[in-house]
Design a protein around this motif. Sequence first.
Motif, PDB file in Angstrom:
ATOM      1  N   ASN A  61       7.371   0.767  29.113  1.00  0.00           N
ATOM      2  CA  ASN A  61       6.516   1.320  28.061  1.00  0.00           C
ATOM      3  C   ASN A  61       7.342   1.968  26.946  1.00  0.00           C
ATOM      4  OD1 ASN A  61       4.264   0.524  29.507  1.00  0.00           O
ATOM      5  ND2 ASN A  61       3.967   2.524  30.465  1.00  0.00           N
ATOM      6  N   THR A  62       8.415   2.662  27.315  1.00  0.00           N
ATOM      7  CA  THR A  62       9.255   3.298  26.312  1.00  0.00           C
ATOM      8  C   THR A  62       9.938   2.268  25.429  1.00  0.00           C
ATOM      9  OG1 THR A  62       9.637   5.174  27.806  1.00  0.00           O
ATOM     10  CG2 THR A  62      11.147   4.915  25.952  1.00  0.00           C
ATOM     11  N   LEU A  63      10.492   1.213  26.037  1.00  0.00           N
ATOM     12  CA  LEU A  63      11.150   0.170  25.252  1.00  0.00           C
ATOM     13  C   LEU A  63      10.148  -0.574  24.373  1.00  0.00           C
ATOM     14  CD1 LEU A  63      13.649  -1.274  27.893  1.00  0.00           C
ATOM     15  CD2 LEU A  63      14.115   0.325  26.019  1.00  0.00           C
ATOM     16  N   LEU A  64       8.949  -0.809  24.896  1.00  0.00           N
ATOM     17  CA  LEU A  64       7.902  -1.436  24.082  1.00  0.00           C
ATOM     18  C   LEU A  64       7.562  -0.567  22.884  1.00  0.00           C
ATOM     19  CD1 LEU A  64       5.284  -2.965  26.569  1.00  0.00           C
ATOM     20  CD2 LEU A  64       6.550  -4.182  24.801  1.00  0.00           C
ATOM     21  N   LEU A  65       7.466   0.719  23.114  1.00  0.00           N
ATOM     22  CA  LEU A  65       7.141   1.647  22.029  1.00  0.00           C
ATOM     23  C   LEU A  65       8.204   1.595  20.939  1.00  0.00           C
ATOM     24  CD1 LEU A  65       4.888   3.741  21.453  1.00  0.00           C
ATOM     25  CD2 LEU A  65       6.430   5.486  22.371  1.00  0.00           C
ATOM     26  N   ILE A  66       9.467   1.550  21.342  1.00  0.00           N
ATOM     27  CA  ILE A  66      10.553   1.487  20.370  1.00  0.00           C
ATOM     28  C   ILE A  66      10.525   0.177  19.598  1.00  0.00           C
ATOM     29  CG2 ILE A  66      13.065   1.368  20.129  1.00  0.00           C
ATOM     30  CD1 ILE A  66      13.250   3.254  22.525  1.00  0.00           C
ATOM     31  N   VAL A  67      10.369  -0.933  20.320  1.00  0.00           N
ATOM     32  CA  VAL A  67      10.412  -2.253  19.689  1.00  0.00           C
ATOM     33  C   VAL A  67       9.262  -2.435  18.705  1.00  0.00           C
ATOM     34  CG1 VAL A  67      10.184  -4.724  20.144  1.00  0.00           C
ATOM     35  CG2 VAL A  67      11.685  -3.333  21.565  1.00  0.00           C
ATOM     36  N   ILE A  68       8.111  -1.845  18.997  1.00  0.00           N
ATOM     37  CA  ILE A  68       6.939  -2.008  18.125  1.00  0.00           C
ATOM     38  C   ILE A  68       6.923  -0.974  17.009  1.00  0.00           C
ATOM     39  CG2 ILE A  68       4.415  -1.946  18.044  1.00  0.00           C
ATOM     40  CD1 ILE A  68       4.415  -2.973  20.933  1.00  0.00           C
TER      41      ILE A  68
END
Length: 281
Positions: A61-68
């Motif tokens: 979830n954290t990496l998704l948040l950063i990428v988006i």
Amino acid sequence: MASRLRSPWILLLPSIVLMTALFGWPLVQGVFTAFRDGQGFTIANWQRLFDDPYFFASLRNTLLLIVIVVPIQLVLAIAMALLLQARPKFAGGHFYLWCLPLAISELAAGLVWLSIFGNRGYLNSLLVSLGLSHDGVQWLNYQNTGTMLLAVVLAEIWRATALVFVIVVAGVQMIPRDYDEAAQVFGAKFWQRLRHVTLPMLGPSLQVALILRTILALQAFAVAQALTGRDFPLLVGETYQWYSNLQNPGVASAVSLVVLAISLGTAVFYLRTVRQPKGAR
């Protein structure tokens, strides 16, 4: 000669002491806590962390948040800075209006968006009043991972784009107008000037904005906590859970070291990929 060599270090000594006290010593303590228990060196904290299903969900979830979030915020900030550079009417009002979310805390921003996405929030009230839904949508239900991510992403974009915007505006103002005017003389269109003049000259500002925003996205916690609780776990939220609720500082330190490793990795990546042209220095 020796005094000249020593004088810079004497001037830097207070800053070095302060940085060591505020960052160096806590970092050393965190590393020791992550790899030690009451009997000495151990990797049990890491084993317990990797056995926890919330860890990999929070990492994803954290990496998704950063990428988006980070690319969207960067594009929005550049667009707003270029619009401000065109000096529209009430330009000062635009600037202060766009920077207003900076004055709002993470928790308050999360509560604002909770009033929108909650079961009885404004969005569901609008859908029901328009006849598009009978009982509304369970946007923040633990089974609806996609809509929970959408809510957190929108809240983060609304709350923190202003930070990137302020940095980019400062960078745009440092670009000499001669470069853009020369490109116009040679017939360059807007997108050509943006790609070959403005963005390369914004390299240092983009570096700072990307590094700061990525680190802050890694530290996102209060917004997601207010909106979803632990149904949408993030890395810093897991640090809080292990340290405060589960009373396990060893595992909490291990999670914090994961956050530190990702922060350093992304900072090095940005420093290597986003650079100012050599001739512009």
